[in-house]
Design a protein around this motif. Structure first.
Motif, PDB file in Angstrom:
ATOM      1  N   ALA A   1      42.933  21.865  48.006  1.00 39.31           N
ATOM      2  CA  ALA A   1      44.017  21.382  47.102  1.00 39.31           C
ATOM      3  C   ALA A   1      43.701  20.791  45.814  1.00 39.31           C
ATOM      4  CB  ALA A   1      45.079  20.348  47.775  1.00 39.31           C
ATOM      5  N   GLY A   2      43.843  21.478  44.519  1.00 44.02           N
ATOM      6  CA  GLY A   2      43.396  20.864  43.334  1.00 44.02           C
ATOM      7  C   GLY A   2      42.183  21.237  42.979  1.00 44.02           C
ATOM      8  N   LYS A   3      41.394  21.939  43.705  1.00 47.05           N
ATOM      9  CA  LYS A   3      40.104  22.580  43.346  1.00 47.05           C
ATOM     10  C   LYS A   3      40.188  23.810  42.815  1.00 47.05           C
ATOM     11  CE  LYS A   3      38.516  18.759  45.551  1.00 47.05           C
ATOM     12  NZ  LYS A   3      37.842  19.077  47.023  1.00 47.05           N
ATOM     13  N   PRO A   4      39.274  24.116  41.861  1.00 45.09           N
ATOM     14  CA  PRO A   4      39.406  25.442  41.210  1.00 45.09           C
ATOM     15  C   PRO A   4      38.825  26.397  42.082  1.00 45.09           C
ATOM     16  CG  PRO A   4      37.691  24.056  40.275  1.00 45.09           C
ATOM     17  CD  PRO A   4      38.428  23.288  40.999  1.00 45.09           C
ATOM     18  N   LEU A   5      39.259  27.710  42.146  1.00 41.30           N
ATOM     19  CA  LEU A   5      38.664  28.424  42.890  1.00 41.30           C
ATOM     20  C   LEU A   5      37.293  28.889  42.176  1.00 41.30           C
ATOM     21  CD1 LEU A   5      41.571  31.411  43.159  1.00 41.30           C
ATOM     22  CD2 LEU A   5      40.267  30.292  44.995  1.00 41.30           C
ATOM     23  N   PRO A   6      36.235  29.375  43.156  1.00 43.73           N
ATOM     24  CA  PRO A   6      34.817  29.691  42.280  1.00 43.73           C
ATOM     25  C   PRO A   6      34.843  30.945  41.510  1.00 43.73           C
ATOM     26  CG  PRO A   6      34.675  30.008  44.724  1.00 43.73           C
ATOM     27  CD  PRO A   6      36.124  29.412  44.349  1.00 43.73           C
ATOM     28  N   GLU A   7      34.439  31.043  40.300  1.00 46.87           N
ATOM     29  CA  GLU A   7      34.563  32.091  39.720  1.00 46.87           C
ATOM     30  C   GLU A   7      34.023  33.309  40.148  1.00 46.87           C
ATOM     31  OE1 GLU A   7      34.022  33.359  34.887  1.00 46.87           O
ATOM     32  OE2 GLU A   7      33.262  31.409  35.386  1.00 46.87           O
ATOM     33  N   TRP A   8      32.913  33.187  40.810  1.00 43.84           N
ATOM     34  CA  TRP A   8      32.373  34.162  41.372  1.00 43.84           C
ATOM     35  C   TRP A   8      32.966  34.789  42.422  1.00 43.84           C
ATOM     36  CZ3 TRP A   8      31.865  33.104  46.617  1.00 43.84           C
ATOM     37  CH2 TRP A   8      31.715  31.830  46.833  1.00 43.84           C
ATOM     38  N   ALA A   9      34.084  34.196  43.177  1.00 47.95           N
ATOM     39  CA  ALA A   9      34.484  34.905  44.150  1.00 47.95           C
ATOM     40  C   ALA A   9      35.893  35.550  43.573  1.00 47.95           C
ATOM     41  CB  ALA A   9      35.323  33.771  45.066  1.00 47.95           C
ATOM     42  N   VAL A  10      36.364  35.173  42.566  1.00 46.69           N
ATOM     43  CA  VAL A  10      37.458  35.859  41.698  1.00 46.69           C
ATOM     44  C   VAL A  10      36.845  37.092  41.036  1.00 46.69           C
ATOM     45  CG1 VAL A  10      39.029  35.515  39.442  1.00 46.69           C
ATOM     46  CG2 VAL A  10      38.838  33.626  40.814  1.00 46.69           C
ATOM     47  N   LYS A  11      35.882  37.217  40.431  1.00 45.57           N
ATOM     48  CA  LYS A  11      35.228  38.237  40.057  1.00 45.57           C
ATOM     49  C   LYS A  11      34.725  39.158  40.832  1.00 45.57           C
ATOM     50  CE  LYS A  11      33.553  36.176  35.613  1.00 45.57           C
ATOM     51  NZ  LYS A  11      32.480  35.859  34.643  1.00 45.57           N
ATOM     52  N   GLU A  12      34.022  38.901  41.907  1.00 47.37           N
ATOM     53  CA  GLU A  12      33.452  39.681  42.864  1.00 47.37           C
ATOM     54  C   GLU A  12      34.279  40.267  44.082  1.00 47.37           C
ATOM     55  OE1 GLU A  12      29.456  38.574  44.187  1.00 47.37           O
ATOM     56  OE2 GLU A  12      29.266  37.286  42.452  1.00 47.37           O
ATOM     57  N   ILE A  13      35.333  39.299  44.644  1.00 48.69           N
ATOM     58  CA  ILE A  13      36.113  39.966  45.618  1.00 48.69           C
ATOM     59  C   ILE A  13      37.763  40.080  45.067  1.00 48.69           C
ATOM     60  CG2 ILE A  13      34.614  39.644  47.423  1.00 48.69           C
ATOM     61  CD1 ILE A  13      35.949  37.137  48.244  1.00 48.69           C
ATOM     62  N   GLY A  14      37.858  39.513  43.877  1.00 51.41           N
ATOM     63  CA  GLY A  14      39.283  39.560  43.497  1.00 51.41           C
ATOM     64  C   GLY A  14      40.277  38.565  44.029  1.00 51.41           C
ATOM     65  N   VAL A  15      39.795  37.354  44.433  1.00 51.23           N
ATOM     66  CA  VAL A  15      40.808  36.455  45.008  1.00 51.23           C
ATOM     67  C   VAL A  15      41.586  35.791  43.831  1.00 51.23           C
ATOM     68  CG1 VAL A  15      39.661  36.089  47.171  1.00 51.23           C
ATOM     69  CG2 VAL A  15      39.066  34.502  45.026  1.00 51.23           C
ATOM     70  N   THR A  16      42.778  35.523  43.992  1.00 46.31           N
ATOM     71  CA  THR A  16      43.686  34.881  42.871  1.00 46.31           C
ATOM     72  C   THR A  16      44.186  33.451  43.631  1.00 46.31           C
ATOM     73  OG1 THR A  16      45.550  36.373  43.451  1.00 46.31           O
ATOM     74  CG2 THR A  16      44.008  36.847  41.567  1.00 46.31           C
ATOM     75  N   SER A  17      43.891  33.260  44.650  1.00 48.78           N
ATOM     76  CA  SER A  17      44.573  31.781  45.419  1.00 48.78           C
ATOM     77  C   SER A  17      43.664  31.581  46.443  1.00 48.78           C
ATOM     78  CB  SER A  17      45.845  32.349  45.819  1.00 48.78           C
ATOM     79  OG  SER A  17      45.855  33.000  47.079  1.00 48.78           O
ATOM     80  N   TRP A  18      43.645  30.132  47.018  1.00 48.61           N
ATOM     81  CA  TRP A  18      42.738  29.879  48.028  1.00 48.61           C
ATOM     82  C   TRP A  18      42.978  30.446  49.428  1.00 48.61           C
ATOM     83  CZ3 TRP A  18      38.295  27.852  47.735  1.00 48.61           C
ATOM     84  CH2 TRP A  18      37.902  27.235  46.737  1.00 48.61           C
TER      85      TRP A  18
END
Length: 310
Positions: free
Chosen positions: A239-256
């Motif tokens: 809660a309240g923590k940003p998603l790691p940018e590498w996870a967004v870019k490499e596996i496309g996650v947009t939520s925890w």
């Protein structure tokens, strides 16, 4: 058992994560999301979408039209989004009754892979419980019948095999929820080789990954995992923590939530995850975890280490 967020709600977790990392979280409408991938059931080769839903707690209610309407939208979102697996049990209170209502309301029973359960009991009791479950859900058969919470290393599945031969279920399986029973469950898996095995497994509870999950995979089981958010503990930590940018870019996650589910689905032995969901928008979010790139072993290790360091 299935997911229920107890301390920090998923709504709060999603809102906080969005505020903390809005630059990393592109917003996609539900219709623009691809359907989740499917994986083969080892015993048959049938394809099963990797994201489903569990019914413990959130489907256990009565005389509440607002909840019934909302759960109907959840099931519609599941099917419209390319999913089909719904898991339930007699021990989940009124969940089976509500599924019966919801199948009638939505007309979607034929598009559902229905996973049911019976308790470990005497033959007559087990048959009676199965019949009662079928009556509550208004069905004459299920796709998967699971023996719930096996505790005996000598447990046999003869009755479930009878039902399978009679066409009452297409597949049979066993489940476990208690660490103290793992040795008995492992022995049963190795001897009986059921079609399916269901276990609680998440980033906050990895006790089954060393022996049980490999044993189930070696036995040729399709593996379902419940409690993927560890009864809300996952969202408490993120809660309240940003998603790691590498996870967004490499596996496309947009939520925890997708982060936790993709970590599970990156395990090569896992066939499907069954988080509990009471909102259609959460169902859509979960389904997106089944799309795009899945983490390999190195990425799963990195994801787990990042989570543990939060």
């Amino acid at each position: 058992m299935n997911e229920h967020d107890t301390t920090i709600t998923r709504r709060t977790a999603i809102s906080l994560a969005a505020a903390a990392s809005s630059a990393l979280l592109p917003s996609l409408p539900a219709w623009a999301q691809a359907a989740p991938i499917s994986r083969r059931i080892p015993s048959s080769g049938e394809l099963l979408p990797v994201v489903g839903i569990g019914t413990a707690i959130i489907f256990d209610f009565e005389n509440d039209k607002a909840k019934l309407d909302e759960r109907a939208e959840v099931i519609k979102a599941l099917v419209t989004g390319g999913g089909k697996l719904i898991d339930t049990a007699p021990s989940y209170g009124k969940a089976e009754d509500r599924l019966g209502d919801l199948f009638a309301i939505t007309g979607l029973r034929d598009r559902i892979f229905l996973a049911a359960k019976v308790r470990v009991a005497g033959r007559d009791e087990t048959i009676a419980e199965m019949k009662a479950s079928f009556a509550k859900m208004h069905v004459s058969k299920v796709d998967l019948m699971q023996l719930h919470n096996v505790r005996d290393a000598n447990q046999d599945l003869a009755l479930l095999r009878e039902w399978k031969s009679q066409g009452l279920s297409k597949y049979i399986g066993v489940t476990s929820s208690f660490d103290r029973d793992y040795a008995a469950v492992e022995a049963t898996l190795k001897r009986e080789k059921p079609d399916f095995f269901q276990i609680d497994y998440s980033m906050v509870d990895r006790n089954s990954e060393e022996r049980l999950i490999p044993a189930a995979a070696d036995a040729g089981c399709a593996i379902l995992t419940n409690l993927p958010f560890g009864r809300g503990k996952f969202f408490q930590k993120t809660a309240g923590k940003p998603l790691p940018e590498w996870a967004v870019k490499e596996i496309g996650v947009t939520s925890w939530a997708q982060y936790g589910l993709k970590w599970l689905l990156g395990h090569p032995a896992i066939n499907a995850v069954i988080p509990g969901t009471d909102k259609p928008q959460y169902m859509v979010d979960n389904l997106k975890a089944g799309t795009g790139n899945m983490p390999d072993a190195a990425m799963r290790k990195r994801m787990a280490e990042h989570f543990e360091a939060l």
